[in-house]
Design a protein around this motif. Structure first.
Motif, PDB file in Angstrom:
ATOM      1  N   GLY A   4      -1.836 116.595 -33.998  1.00 24.03           N
ATOM      2  CA  GLY A   4      -1.218 115.327 -33.623  1.00 24.03           C
ATOM      3  C   GLY A   4       0.210 115.496 -33.168  1.00 24.03           C
ATOM      4  N   ASP A   6       2.428 112.815 -33.239  1.00 30.33           N
ATOM      5  CA  ASP A   6       3.233 111.785 -33.881  1.00 30.33           C
ATOM      6  C   ASP A   6       3.418 112.117 -35.357  1.00 30.33           C
ATOM      7  N   ILE A   9       1.343 109.931 -37.713  1.00 28.46           N
ATOM      8  CA  ILE A   9      -0.071 110.286 -37.820  1.00 28.46           C
ATOM      9  C   ILE A   9      -0.249 111.501 -38.716  1.00 28.46           C
ATOM     10  N   ARG A  10       0.660 112.443 -38.631  1.00 28.66           N
ATOM     11  CA  ARG A  10       0.572 113.617 -39.506  1.00 28.66           C
ATOM     12  C   ARG A  10       0.742 113.221 -40.967  1.00 28.66           C
ATOM     13  N   VAL A  12      -0.200 110.397 -42.219  1.00 34.85           N
ATOM     14  CA  VAL A  12      -1.488 109.807 -42.598  1.00 34.85           C
ATOM     15  C   VAL A  12      -2.466 110.897 -43.022  1.00 34.85           C
ATOM     16  N   THR A 123     -10.293 106.714 -41.690  1.00 39.03           N
ATOM     17  CA  THR A 123      -8.886 106.748 -41.281  1.00 39.03           C
ATOM     18  C   THR A 123      -8.619 107.927 -40.360  1.00 39.03           C
ATOM     19  N   ASP A 126     -10.018 107.113 -37.015  1.00 39.98           N
ATOM     20  CA  ASP A 126      -9.193 106.135 -36.313  1.00 39.98           C
ATOM     21  C   ASP A 126      -7.938 106.775 -35.722  1.00 39.98           C
ATOM     22  N   ALA A 127      -7.342 107.721 -36.462  1.00 33.70           N
ATOM     23  CA  ALA A 127      -6.024 108.239 -36.093  1.00 33.70           C
ATOM     24  C   ALA A 127      -6.079 109.392 -35.101  1.00 33.70           C
ATOM     25  N   PHE A 128      -7.165 110.159 -35.095  1.00 34.45           N
ATOM     26  CA  PHE A 128      -7.219 111.375 -34.278  1.00 34.45           C
ATOM     27  C   PHE A 128      -8.394 111.305 -33.303  1.00 34.45           C
ATOM     28  N   ARG A 133      -9.040 115.643 -33.726  1.00 33.42           N
ATOM     29  CA  ARG A 133      -9.895 115.069 -34.766  1.00 33.42           C
ATOM     30  C   ARG A 133     -10.640 116.173 -35.514  1.00 33.42           C
TER      31      ARG A 133
END
Length: 495
Positions: A4, A6, A9-10, A12, A123, A126-128, A133
């Motif tokens: 990632g 961001d 995001i990391r 998360v 989650t 959703d984020a990756f 991912r």
């Protein structure tokens, strides 16, 4: 390095990894403390079975409802509530004065862990996206796998250092500091809750049928039926509930309502075959770990600390191979899973041969080597397979898709723990002389190798069915706007 671009995001992902470590460490650390717990609580065999397997039972039952609730109402507060209940139930289990209290607390703790883990998988989805991912899921699987593999060594050290009476209680408290840290990080770093499901109405009947089917399937393997007639009744109950669930889901689709299980999941052969691979691999791994612990302590008379030392190489190898697996996936793709399963088969058969032929003094060392291979095999197969499975889950059903995958693994764990431990105990009691436990461990290891062989066949079959095709099946009445934004978020390597 975390995937990632961001930092948010990391963070998360760090929360998700902490949750996986917390919930899986708690289950794995207890196996090695079973003998001291049984003596301390004055618990019978049925009590111990419920203490150990009840966690997995409640975990599995909570996964699909937890995933569905997360899709409908957002994931953050469900995640935080699950961790908080997990922490409180863990303290209650560690301070329990009798088997009933510990069993009840473990059931609550397992349900809370299921609620948390269903939010974690969704989650990450959703984020990756794309290759990130896969790397994120790999790191999550690595963290959980290493925590599970570290459980026996840590449990052995606690029992050896604190004594049998206090040791098992501190084993149950071991995850408490991790839970507190996870709770703090989740409150700060998880994104605000956001609904991803298209329909805001909860499929209550579908959830009830799914939970009832899961319970009816798992309970007989935790508490063995007294007769063949009882076993047939349980099997009939599973069949009736499964048929009722299937009919209910089809009726919802015909009525234009969103079912609990998205049609893309039910009709995707790669998703179904990959889930079956995960079931065989997870069930084999869990059963092999328990049988190894029992064999080393009861069969060879090793202390808890030496038993922990034999299990430690699996944790190290799991961590290293999981961290490197995504590099191999970039080179050879889905065949990484096949390589991992093949190594796992060799490790299980190697343990069986060592149990039959090795001299007693060399046997622990040889079993430690097989554990090293087994850990490496898990790292190469678990997270790449999980990534391949979940890429077929629609974005608006990410929670349910991940929940079904994990629920299937928990069902497999209950079935395989019961079956493989029964093979070991029957063989050990039916053999004469000092070779009884060794022969029993060899037979149980061969059963685990057979399960991995089934997983390998299914994985190769999945590779055939997942030939080049459209990224996701189209279901116009159930599509979400997110499908248009992320029509195909896979990387060229994944395609």
């Amino acid at each position: 390095m975390l995937p990632g671009d961001d930092r948010a995001i990391r963070r998360v992902l760090l929360v998700c990894m902490a949750a996986g470590a917390t919930t899986l460490l708690d289950q794995a650390v207890l196996n090695i403390a079973i003998p001291s717990m049984r003596h301390s609580l004055g618990a019978g065999a049925a009590d111990i079975q419920w203490i150990v397997a009840g966690y997995s039972l409640a975990f599995g039952v909570a996964l699909v409802p937890g995933g569905s609730l997360g899709d409908l109402h957002g994931r953050k507060w469900l995640f935080i509530a699950g961790i908080a209940v997990f922490l409180l139930a863990g303290v209650a289990a560690a301070t329990g004065g009798g088997p009933g209290i510990v069993i009840g607390a473990r059931l609550v703790q397992g349900a809370a862990a299921g609620l948390v883990n269903s939010q974690v998988i969704a989650t990450v989805q959703d984020a990756f996206h794309g290759l990130d991912r896969g790397r994120a899921l790999g790191l999550y699987a690595m963290t959980g796998g290493v925590a599970a593999a570290l459980g026996p060594p840590l449990g052995g050290a606690l029992v050896a250092g604190l004594g049998p009476e206090a040791g098992w209680r501190y084993c149950l408290l071991l995850s408490a500091p991790c839970a507190v840290l996870t709770l703090v990080l989740a409150a700060r770093w998880l994104p605000p809750p956001r609904r991803t499901a298209r329909d805001s109405r909860l499929d209550v009947l579908g959830l009830a049928l799914a939970c009832g089917c899961t319970l009816t399937l798992m309970v007989p393997f935790i508490r063995t039926p007294d007769s063949g007639g009882q076993a047939l009744l349980w099997a009939a109950g599973v069949a009736v509930l499964a048929c009722a669930f299937t009919v209910h889901q089809r009726l919802r689709v015909r009525g234009g309502r969103v079912p609990l299980v998205h049609p893309a999941l039910a009709s995707s052969k790669p998703y179904l075959l990959g889930t079956a691979v995960a079931m065989a691999q997870f069930g084999s791994s869990i059963a092999a770990s328990l049988v190894l612990t029992v064999f080393l302590q009861d069969g060879l008379g090793l202390s808890a600390l030496l038993t922990a030392a034999v299990s430690l190489p699996a944790a190290i190898a799991m961590g290293v191979s999981s961290a490197l697996a995504w590099r191999l996936v970039r080179r050879i793709g889905p065949r990484t899973v096949n390589i991992g399963l093949a190594i796992g088969i060799c490790a299980a058969l190697g343990g069986a041969v060592a149990a039959f032929l090795a001299p007693p003094a060399a046997l622990p060392v040889l079993l430690a080597v097989t554990q090293l291979l087994s850990g490496a095999a898990g790292g190469l197969s678990v997270s790449p397979n999980q990534t391949q499975v979940l890429q077929h889950a629609p974005a608006e059903d990410a929670g349910v898709g991940g929940g079904i995958l994990q629920m299937a693994q928990r069902i497999a764990a209950a079935v395989c723990l019961s079956a493989v431990s029964a093979v070991y105990l029957h063989s050990a009691s039916g053999s004469s002389g000092g070779s009884g436990p060794r022969a029993a461990y060899a037979f149980a290891s061969c059963v685990c190798a057979g399960l991995l062989a089934v997983a390998l066949v299914l994985s190769r079959l999945r590779g055939v069915t997942a030939a080049p095709r459209s990224p996701r099946p189209e279901f116009p009445t159930l599509r979400s706007p997110r499908d248009d934004r992320h029509h195909d978020d896979r990387s060229p390597q994944e395609r």
